[in-house]
Design an enzyme around this catalytic site. Structure first.
Site, mmCIF file in Angstrom:
data_model
loop_
_atom_site.group_PDB
_atom_site.id
_atom_site.type_symbol
_atom_site.label_atom_id
_atom_site.label_comp_id
_atom_site.label_asym_id
_atom_site.label_seq_id
_atom_site.Cartn_x
_atom_site.Cartn_y
_atom_site.Cartn_z
ATOM 1 N N ASP A 187 0.845 -1.205 0.000
ATOM 2 C CA ASP A 187 0.000 0.000 0.000
ATOM 3 C C ASP A 187 0.874 1.247 0.000
ATOM 4 O OD1 ASP A 187 -2.208 -1.643 0.147
ATOM 5 O OD2 ASP A 187 -2.567 -1.312 2.288
ATOM 6 N N LEU A 208 -22.040 -2.013 8.314
ATOM 7 C CA LEU A 208 -22.731 -0.739 8.113
ATOM 8 C C LEU A 208 -21.836 0.442 8.475
ATOM 9 C CD1 LEU A 208 -26.133 -1.867 9.708
ATOM 10 C CD2 LEU A 208 -25.604 -1.720 7.271
ATOM 11 N N THR A 253 -8.581 2.190 6.795
ATOM 12 C CA THR A 253 -8.004 1.056 6.043
ATOM 13 C C THR A 253 -7.884 -0.181 6.947
ATOM 14 O OG1 THR A 253 -6.685 2.644 4.809
ATOM 15 C CG2 THR A 253 -6.061 0.335 4.588
ATOM 16 N N ASP A 312 -11.328 -5.745 7.234
ATOM 17 C CA ASP A 312 -10.539 -6.984 7.295
ATOM 18 C C ASP A 312 -10.402 -7.439 8.755
ATOM 19 O OD1 ASP A 312 -10.182 -6.455 4.575
ATOM 20 O OD2 ASP A 312 -8.331 -5.358 4.945
#
Ligand code: RIB
Length: 311
Positions: free
Chosen positions: A13, A221, A248, A252
């Site tokens: 990234d 949500l 970020t 996950d």
């Protein structure tokens, strides 16, 4: 404690911090640029390992320095990387622009992730399957690989958790037989091929997924928490209010937290709460791999959060 196989993307990234996103024709100065290991699959594997699960990760890197650094980072978290493959060309890269309020925009250059094949999936899953308690995957790899993962999990009685991001034209039927599908509202809408906004619409769409031999749907949500829907249960969980630095890898971490909760035999409600705490921890730090929750971080979060709530 169970053993999990995480199959999915791995990216370097390139995290670009700005006060705000430029509009067309505007120049914006960058505060900071950093290289941070990420990728939805690698992030989920990092989180399951840091949360205490015996974790095997399968993904593909390219023949570049980034590939070596990405594998190193996984190994430092105690993840078994022995099944990983090196493909021709470069590793996946993401350009992540993080604004002052922690919201991000991500551009994905898939590189080696797109070179994963169905044969690769068979070679990884078939020898490991007798030892596995769960397989986690996402859609940042070729969809035919995801379909094969779901199919093998179903055939061999291993739960397959599918994080439905990024949706990339995936249709609900392609995930038939998954144990759990976890989309956000937009991804859920894409799966059922219509807009899904209200809670009633979310539930109806989730029920359509359940009809595809899916046991549960866990809808993320964002700041409003999540909604879990199965044939017998509907659970609404609110998010924890934290200082958002960078979102970020929050999804996950949430997915990994849910897997850990289920494999630790927590009740569904407690597993969802655990997942929500993991997601909340991830948003308080910048970047993907450095923000993944550990077992200790969750325990500290529980103490701190509850202490602040009662002050
Ligand atoms: O979910 C966050 C991840 O999405 C980032 O780490 C980036 O690599 C993209 O895959």
């Amino acid at each position: 404690m169970g053993k999990v196989l995480v199959i999915g993307s791995i990216n370097m990234d390139i995290v670009i911090s700005v006060e705000h996103m430029p509009v067309g024709g505007e120049n914006v100065y960058v505060n900071d640029v950093e290289l941070i290991c990420g990728g939805k699959g690698a992030n989920q594997a990092g989180a399951t390992a840091k949360l205490g699960l015996d974790t095997v990760y399968f993904g593909c890197v390219g023949q570049d320095e980034n590939g070596k650094r990405l594998i190193d980072t996984l190994q430092q978290s105690g993840i078994d990387t022995s099944y990983m493959k090196v493909k021709d060309g470069g590793s996946g890269q993401c350009y992540i622009i993080v604004e002052g309020d922690g919201q991000n925009r991500i551009l994905v250059s898939p590189g080696a992730n797109e070179k994963m094949t169905v044969e690769d999936i068979d070679q990884v899953i078939l020898p490991l399957i007798p030892e596995l308690d769960m397989i986690l995957t996402q859609l940042e790899i070729p969809l035919e690989c995801v379909e094969r993962i779901v199919q093998l999990g179903k055939e061999h009685g291993v739960k397959v958790f599918v994080d439905a991001g990024p949706i990339r034209g995936c249709k609900a039927e392609q995930l038939r037989g998954a144990w759990c599908i976890s989309p956000n509202e937009t991804e859920l809408g894409a799966l059922v091929e219509r807009k899904v906004q209200t809670e009633e619409e979310i539930v109806k769409a989730a029920e359509e997924l359940l009809a595809l031999d899916v046991e549960c749907v866990l809808v993320k949500l964002g700041g409003s928490g999540c909604l879990y829907i199965s044939k017998d249960e509907r659970i609404r969980q609110k998010s924890y209010k934290v200082n958002v630095v960078d979102t970020t890898a929050a999804g996950d971490s949430f997915s990994a937290g849910f897997a850990v909760g289920v494999l630790e035999n927590k009740s569904t409600k407690d597993a969802i709460d655990y997942a929500t705490k993991c997601g909340a921890i991830a948003v308080t730090k910048k970047g993907a791999s450095p923000s993944l929750p550990t077992k200790e971080a969750v325990m500290n979060f529980e103490k701190e959060y509850l202490r602040n709530e009662t002050l």
